[in-house]
Scaffold this motif. Structure first.
Motif, PDB file in Angstrom:
ATOM      1  N   TYR A  68       6.593   2.168  -2.519  1.00 42.77           N
ATOM      2  CA  TYR A  68       5.204   2.278  -2.022  1.00 42.77           C
ATOM      3  C   TYR A  68       4.544   2.303  -1.038  1.00 42.77           C
ATOM      4  O   TYR A  68       3.512   2.397  -1.058  1.00 42.77           O
ATOM      5  CB  TYR A  68       4.323   1.332  -4.080  1.00 42.77           C
ATOM      6  N   ASN A  70       5.905   3.084   1.779  1.00 41.37           N
ATOM      7  CA  ASN A  70       5.575   4.161   1.958  1.00 41.37           C
ATOM      8  C   ASN A  70       4.528   5.813   1.450  1.00 41.37           C
ATOM      9  O   ASN A  70       5.096   6.129   3.014  1.00 41.37           O
ATOM     10  CB  ASN A  70       6.610   4.594   2.784  1.00 41.37           C
ATOM     11  N   SER A  71       4.224   5.433   0.371  1.00 39.55           N
ATOM     12  CA  SER A  71       4.493   6.070  -0.483  1.00 39.55           C
ATOM     13  C   SER A  71       3.097   6.404  -0.819  1.00 39.55           C
ATOM     14  O   SER A  71       2.634   5.322  -1.529  1.00 39.55           O
ATOM     15  CB  SER A  71       5.550   7.240  -0.916  1.00 39.55           C
ATOM     16  N   ASP A  72       2.366   6.916  -1.708  1.00 35.65           N
ATOM     17  CA  ASP A  72       0.987   6.413  -2.330  1.00 35.65           C
ATOM     18  C   ASP A  72       2.054   7.621  -3.790  1.00 35.65           C
ATOM     19  O   ASP A  72       0.936   7.054  -4.548  1.00 35.65           O
ATOM     20  CB  ASP A  72      -0.107   7.580  -1.914  1.00 35.65           C
TER      21      ASP A  72
END
Length: 229
Positions: A68, A70-72
């Motif tokens: 999570y 590095n990303s939503d």
């Protein structure tokens, strides 16, 4: 999770469930209690779960691996219902001010009726119905064999799902496991976040035919090895 945030997302779960319709399951996971993480759910018949069900195997892995950060969100991956229906799933990570994930909002779409309808339409213009049926059956089974997320109603189901996959991948009969093999399996389960669930140690010990102190000993060995590295 902050009560105001929880209330807002609970209303969103209800809203999306009504707007998108009965083929879309909307789930809110509060990660402060992973064993009973589902705090709101709409159209739970899609996966067969209800409020109080645990975090999924994929959710545990995401938290353990820190995906999570590095990303939503994750979108359009495969999930499997309790009745082995393939679902199209997406998850949004709800983060706090420190960019740590505190909750997950998930949407699971059951498109089985639409797939069945499209196959019926294709049969009208395709001369070989049997080929179409067999291709569909093989495709679904292939997806289920490699599905990244299973929707379980209890910690026992989550643990069994992950453990059975590990044993199958390692091709090891559980009744003939050596100590090193048990250590290796516990390591894999630990990497997948299973031991973040309360009660997982007891369930894994039962599944691996050993004692709870043995599982704790394996975890201590693994943690000691990691600290030395």
């Amino acid at each position: 999770m902050n009560k105001n945030i929880l209330d807002q997302f609970t209303k969103l779960v209800e809203f999306l469930g009504k707007v998108l319709g009965p083929d879309y399951e909307i789930v809110l996971h509060d990660l402060t209690d992973k064993k009973y993480s589902i705090v709101a759910i709409a159209n739970g018949h899609v996966s067969g779960r209800k409020v109080g069900a645990p975090l999924t195997n994929l959710g545990l892995k995401v938290m353990t691996m820190g995906s999570y950060k590095n990303s939503d969100y994750l979108i359009n991956y495969n999930g499997a219902s309790g009745t082995n229906r393939v679902l199209r799933s997406s998850t949004m990570f709800i983060k706090d001010d420190n960019d740590e994930v505190v909750a997950m909002l998930c949407i699971n779409f059951d498109d089985s009726k639409y797939v069945a309808l499209s196959e019926e339409i294709l049969k009208l213009c395709h001369p070989d119905e049997l080929i179409l049926q067999n291709k569909s059956y093989d495709s679904v089974n292939s997806i289920l064999n490699d599905v990244p997320e299973n929707f379980s109603e209890s910690i026992e189901e989550v643990t069994q799902t992950v453990l059975q996959k590990v044993l199958a991948d390692e091709n090891i009969p559980v009744d003939r496991l050596t100590q090193d093999e048990r250590l290796s399996i516990v390591d894999i389960l630990n990497q997948k976040g299973i031991f973040m669930l309360k009660g997982a140690v007891s369930e894994v010990a039962k599944q691996l035919h050993c004692s709870e102190p043995s599982i704790y000993r394996y975890l201590n060995i693994l943690n000691k090895d990691k600290s030395q590295q």
